[in-house]
Design an enzyme around this catalytic site. Sequence first.
Site, short mmCIF file in Angstrom:
data_model
loop_
_atom_site.label_atom_id
_atom_site.label_comp_id
_atom_site.label_asym_id
_atom_site.label_seq_id
_atom_site.Cartn_x
_atom_site.Cartn_y
_atom_site.Cartn_z
N ARG A 1 1.50 10.29 3.70
CA ARG A 1 0.90 11.42 3.03
C ARG A 1 0.83 12.63 3.96
NH1 ARG A 1 -4.01 7.81 0.65
NH2 ARG A 1 -3.75 6.93 2.74
N ASN B 1 -2.59 -1.16 -1.64
CA ASN B 1 -3.98 -1.51 -1.98
C ASN B 1 -4.12 -2.96 -2.44
OD1 ASN B 1 -4.40 1.16 -1.38
ND2 ASN B 1 -5.47 1.65 -3.26
#
Length: 429
Positions: A294, A162
Amino acid sequence: MKSLAALCALFPGLVFAAVIGHNVPAPEMDRARLAELPAAQRPAWQAYLDRSDRQMTLDRATLARELNAGDTVPPPPTAGRMNAPLDREPAWYASDEARAIANTIVSFQTPSGGWSKNQDRSRPPRQPGQRYANDAETMTLGTGSFDEPRDRFWTFVGTLDNDATHTEIRFLARVNQQHPSDACRAAIVKGIGYLLMAQYPNGGWPQVYPLEGGFHDGITFNDDAVVEAARLLQDVGRGAPEFAFVPVPLRRQARAAAARAVNLLVAAQVQVDARPTIWPQQIDALTLAPISARNYEPRGLASAESAGVLLFLMQQPRPTPAMKAAIASGIGWLKAHALHDHAFTMTPDGRKLVSQPGAGPLWARLYDVATGRPVFGDWGKTIHDDVNEISRGRRNGYTWWGTWPQKALAAHRRWLDEHPGPSSWGEAD
């Protein structure tokens, strides 16, 4: 009942959605895996793992020493947008507002030199004993989730995810240019040292350092992690004005590290049947093979991340033949896989891919490595061939189709004017 083959023959345009597989966890970096390497390469990787362990111990011990027995532990940082802009006019970085943000950034730097993610840097500085990172995003343990932390109170303590760490370094550099500060300079130098320390021996970067395990150990192209780390080190290495104060020996190290990263990017381009394609979201640190992330992010070829890699390679001042070939083949692959006359848009049943004449081009976020066909993941680790068949929450919560490669394709047209040569996937073979 007609067979699937018979139905397809009768209705050539008919598409059958299916669960085509199940996601599997990514391998993490540990000492047992060093046996996979040639003997000559093992010492460098062993030293890397030892250093990571020492840094994790340092980070935890430093935080623990900030409080005495019986002291109240401050609440964790509040999650939020970073609010450390890099696009303001130069004079703004001398303002009280910018300097306050810089003070907060300096206070949240980990002892290893990195920063965590998803924190509002416009809030007050870190308190003694306050954690460097937020609570984990995955709060429930024991679910088998691929992003389940080993310690939900200690996760992403130093990360490139991020846009963390490289953004903090660049913000401090802008403030320091307008209002020179020993504290800013020290934090910048320490941050550069963090990037050098976190770089794998082969030139890539994990998502989290010190290593946290799981897919976070993979070399990460998601969020342009490798690209942005390499770009910052290139700026340091060439003595960009905002980094002119950096000691010359450290600038040399930065320049060499950036060069290793560029070589890694070229080497990581996925080959299918000896033909170069594009890049994944992340790769195994040792083998460079694509890996999952993920639950809903299976291993695959990634259009958004590949666009970032291609833009970075096209920005290199003296591209090598290998870099030119990587650019040509990557651009050609993206051109060949563009989807026209469709839109990924909100419907009464959530976001869906719908027919829309004249719309596009679009690209899937992920493509199956072997077939080059779009793939989509769901919470239950299932892999699908039709985005409209995954759960509504996953369709709404992830950008499965987008226009990311458009910027790279436009830049390539300009790049070809200065670097004539192979211009398509086929010509690069």
